[in-house]
Write a protein that holds these residues in place. Structure first.
Motif, PDB file in Angstrom:
ATOM      1  N   ASP A   1       3.637   2.687  -8.289  1.00 60.62           N
ATOM      2  CA  ASP A   1       2.632   2.000  -9.099  1.00 60.62           C
ATOM      3  C   ASP A   1       3.129   0.659  -9.638  1.00 60.62           C
ATOM      4  OD1 ASP A   1       0.947   4.099  -8.648  1.00 60.62           O
ATOM      5  OD2 ASP A   1       1.250   5.041 -10.601  1.00 60.62           O
ATOM      6  N   SER A   2       4.447   0.463  -9.656  1.00 62.06           N
ATOM      7  CA  SER A   2       4.973  -0.810 -10.167  1.00 62.06           C
ATOM      8  C   SER A   2       4.857  -1.934  -9.139  1.00 62.06           C
ATOM      9  CB  SER A   2       6.426  -0.642 -10.613  1.00 62.06           C
ATOM     10  OG  SER A   2       7.275  -0.411  -9.503  1.00 62.06           O
TER      11      SER A   2
ATOM     12  N   HIS B   1      -0.890  -2.395  -5.876  1.00 60.28           N
ATOM     13  CA  HIS B   1      -2.099  -2.653  -6.644  1.00 60.28           C
ATOM     14  C   HIS B   1      -3.292  -2.316  -5.755  1.00 60.28           C
ATOM     15  CE1 HIS B   1       0.478  -4.858  -9.442  1.00 60.28           C
ATOM     16  NE2 HIS B   1       1.071  -5.309  -8.350  1.00 60.28           N
TER      17      HIS B   1
ATOM     18  N   ASN C   1       1.863  -5.104 -14.447  1.00 58.55           N
ATOM     19  CA  ASN C   1       2.522  -3.909 -14.980  1.00 58.55           C
ATOM     20  C   ASN C   1       3.081  -4.276 -16.348  1.00 58.55           C
ATOM     21  OD1 ASN C   1       4.029  -1.681 -15.570  1.00 58.55           O
ATOM     22  ND2 ASN C   1       5.079  -1.597 -13.590  1.00 58.55           N
TER      23      ASN C   1
END
Length: 179
Positions: free
Chosen positions: A165-166, A169, A176
């Motif tokens: 998730d970092s 997208h 973030n």
């Protein structure tokens, strides 16, 4: 081995067994290089396959970071041709990725040795000229990298990755805020 498994298993291997790579496997690896994509399907990258131990030892001093080439049983020097395409660096880099994954899928280890240095022109020229002189590579070509190959002497631990998730997208970029 499927591609995703090879991607997951890929590590920077810098310690190799003293076991030669069979000729048929070297041919498979050169096919991976040859078949790698290029911008506009132009031949903007070329390759020098090396198995001579003396040459590998000499190349191990091209930068302070490729000493491990002394242990490699083969290597590929990846060359870019700016006269053929403005995408020479991308094309050469993609070819290196294809070679690395083909190596892993064949139970070989690989390590990337950067020769081209995008942020330090003088250092890049020094490194490239060293390799260029040793391998008789013409002046107009750029020496991008050396990928060392061989059977791994160690089996590295699994990668510890950051959270997906970092960096991923969905639909639009969302910063973030937890970093």
């Amino acid at each position: 081995m499927d591609v995703l498994t090879a991607i997951n298993k890929r590590r920077e291997i810098t310690r190799f067994k003293n076991t030669p790579i069979p000729q048929d496997l070297l041919e498979k690896l050169t096919q991976a290089l040859y078949l790698s994509p290029t911008g506009n399907n132009l031949p903007s990258r070329e390759f020098v396959l090396l198995t001579n131990k003396d040459t590998l030892t000499q190349l191990s001093t091209a930068t302070p970071y490729v000493k491990w080439l002394e242990q490699a049983t083969a290597a590929v020097v990846i060359i870019g041709n700016p006269d053929v395409s403005k995408y020479w660096l991308q094309d050469a880099s993609i070819a290196g990725g294809y070679l690395w994954l083909a190596s892993v899928s064949s139970d070989l280890g690989a390590a990337w040795g950067a020769i081209y240095h995008s942020e330090d022109h003088e250092e890049s020229i020094k490194r490239e000229d060293y390799v260029r002189h040793l391998l008789e590579i013409p002046e107009h070509l750029r020496v991008v990298a050396i990928i060392g190959l061989g059977y791994p002497d160690i089996d590295p631990a699994p990668k510890e990755m950051y959270l997906v998730d970092s960096v991923l997208h969905l639909e639009k970029y969302i910063a973030n805020t937890t970093n």
